[in-house]
Design a protein around this motif. Sequence first.
Motif, short mmCIF file in Angstrom:
data_model
loop_
_atom_site.label_atom_id
_atom_site.label_comp_id
_atom_site.label_asym_id
_atom_site.label_seq_id
_atom_site.Cartn_x
_atom_site.Cartn_y
_atom_site.Cartn_z
N THR A 93 -46.47 -160.75 19.74
CA THR A 93 -45.98 -160.98 18.48
C THR A 93 -46.11 -159.65 17.57
O THR A 93 -45.10 -159.32 16.92
CB THR A 93 -46.30 -161.99 17.85
N GLN A 94 -47.35 -159.29 17.26
CA GLN A 94 -47.69 -158.11 16.41
C GLN A 94 -46.98 -156.72 16.60
O GLN A 94 -46.80 -156.10 16.06
CB GLN A 94 -49.12 -158.04 16.31
N ARG A 95 -46.62 -156.69 17.84
CA ARG A 95 -45.94 -155.39 18.31
C ARG A 95 -44.48 -155.45 17.82
O ARG A 95 -43.95 -154.35 17.62
CB ARG A 95 -45.94 -155.29 19.74
N LEU A 96 -43.95 -156.58 17.41
CA LEU A 96 -42.54 -156.46 16.73
C LEU A 96 -42.85 -156.50 15.37
O LEU A 96 -41.80 -156.74 14.48
CB LEU A 96 -41.94 -157.73 17.06
N HIS A 97 -44.03 -156.54 14.85
CA HIS A 97 -44.31 -156.59 13.42
C HIS A 97 -44.51 -154.94 12.93
O HIS A 97 -44.65 -154.90 11.69
CB HIS A 97 -45.61 -157.31 13.09
N ALA A 98 -44.33 -154.16 13.88
CA ALA A 98 -44.69 -152.85 13.62
C ALA A 98 -43.36 -152.01 13.01
O ALA A 98 -42.52 -152.92 13.07
CB ALA A 98 -45.20 -151.97 14.75
N ASP A 99 -43.46 -150.81 12.59
CA ASP A 99 -42.26 -150.11 12.19
C ASP A 99 -41.55 -149.55 13.25
O ASP A 99 -41.62 -148.35 13.62
CB ASP A 99 -42.77 -148.85 11.18
N ILE A 100 -40.82 -150.61 13.97
CA ILE A 100 -40.09 -150.15 14.94
C ILE A 100 -38.41 -150.24 14.98
O ILE A 100 -37.69 -149.98 15.90
CB ILE A 100 -40.47 -150.99 16.28
N TYR A 101 -38.10 -150.61 13.75
CA TYR A 101 -36.49 -151.02 13.70
C TYR A 101 -35.50 -150.14 13.34
O TYR A 101 -34.46 -150.14 13.09
CB TYR A 101 -36.57 -152.32 13.08
N ASN A 102 -36.16 -148.77 13.26
CA ASN A 102 -35.06 -147.68 12.55
C ASN A 102 -35.17 -146.58 13.51
O ASN A 102 -35.25 -145.36 12.95
CB ASN A 102 -35.48 -147.36 11.28
N HIS A 103 -35.02 -146.75 14.92
CA HIS A 103 -34.93 -145.50 15.57
C HIS A 103 -33.62 -145.69 16.24
O HIS A 103 -32.98 -146.64 16.14
CB HIS A 103 -36.02 -145.90 16.85
N TYR A 104 -33.28 -144.57 17.16
CA TYR A 104 -32.04 -144.62 17.85
C TYR A 104 -32.29 -143.95 19.29
O TYR A 104 -32.80 -142.87 19.10
CB TYR A 104 -30.93 -143.58 16.98
N HIS A 105 -31.67 -144.66 20.15
CA HIS A 105 -31.40 -143.93 21.46
C HIS A 105 -30.15 -143.96 22.19
O HIS A 105 -29.52 -145.26 21.88
CB HIS A 105 -32.34 -144.15 22.39
#
Length: 298
Positions: free
Chosen positions: A191-203
């Motif tokens: 769960t905590q891995r989805l609490h990190a700053d991960i939502y503003n990348h692009y590929h």
Amino acid sequence: MTMISKERKTVSFFTICYEGDWERILKENRLERIIRQCNYDFFERGLIINNVKDRLTVERYAKEAVQKGIIDVYYFSEDYSEEILKKFSITRNSFRLDFYDGYYYSIGPLTAVFLAKGKYLVYLTGDCLIEPHSVPWIDESVERMENDRNIFVASARGVDTNIECTWYTSREDDEFFYTHGFSDQCFMVETQRLHADIYNHYHYYTERYPVYGGRLFEKRVNSYMCVKQLDRIVRKGAFYSHEKLLNAGLEEVQTKPTLSKKLKRMAGNSSRKLRKAINKRIFGHTTKVDGKVKKWHI
């Protein structure tokens, strides 16, 4: 609502319903089946209620599900949306892409991530079911994740994984396929891995998601995985089914797309193709939204 002690931490389970399917999930035995067919003793079982018109009626059925012991908790995503966007550094407008808005596709799983109390989260959409003949996959996946931090997410095998497991598997062993994909239909994650700053990348690999989803949750997560070269493991012998699930009266409704909708879809597809071509064929790299570049070709 029943509250769960944060001291107990194992695996949380969440699923979701919305205006189009809440009756099928809450009035029938669908919710019970979704959980039962996971064949796992979750320490909390939750339901996210997303974008419904008659909140009081839906909540009455959700309360009944708690009283019957089917779920422990339920939440309305709208009650937490501002906190969620702030927590995960996501702006409301950023869900819009190629003339479509992915907010309502995304706020459900984001709410589950935000509120789950278990160390791990298993999430299935309401239109998915683990097949009864499936081999156990949750504990086995936890063990892999604990031993290999490059594994970001795990899932059973569904239609969305077939191409990956058949053609694009990076490696495999007797129990798991290793792929680069992600789907919100079925996933398990720390769960905590989805609490990190991960939502503003692009590929550019994530351009395969439906254009009508905008910049949706699963596209954001998969972009991060691709940028960081993280794996999804798919358990061999564990399967989930996905079916079109709509409330009574909606299944028979077939509306032909209007000209404006057709033009919107065409424009969206063209915009996506152009963006992918620029990032893949011209620059040949993946970019982070803030401009940092990390090369990785898929």
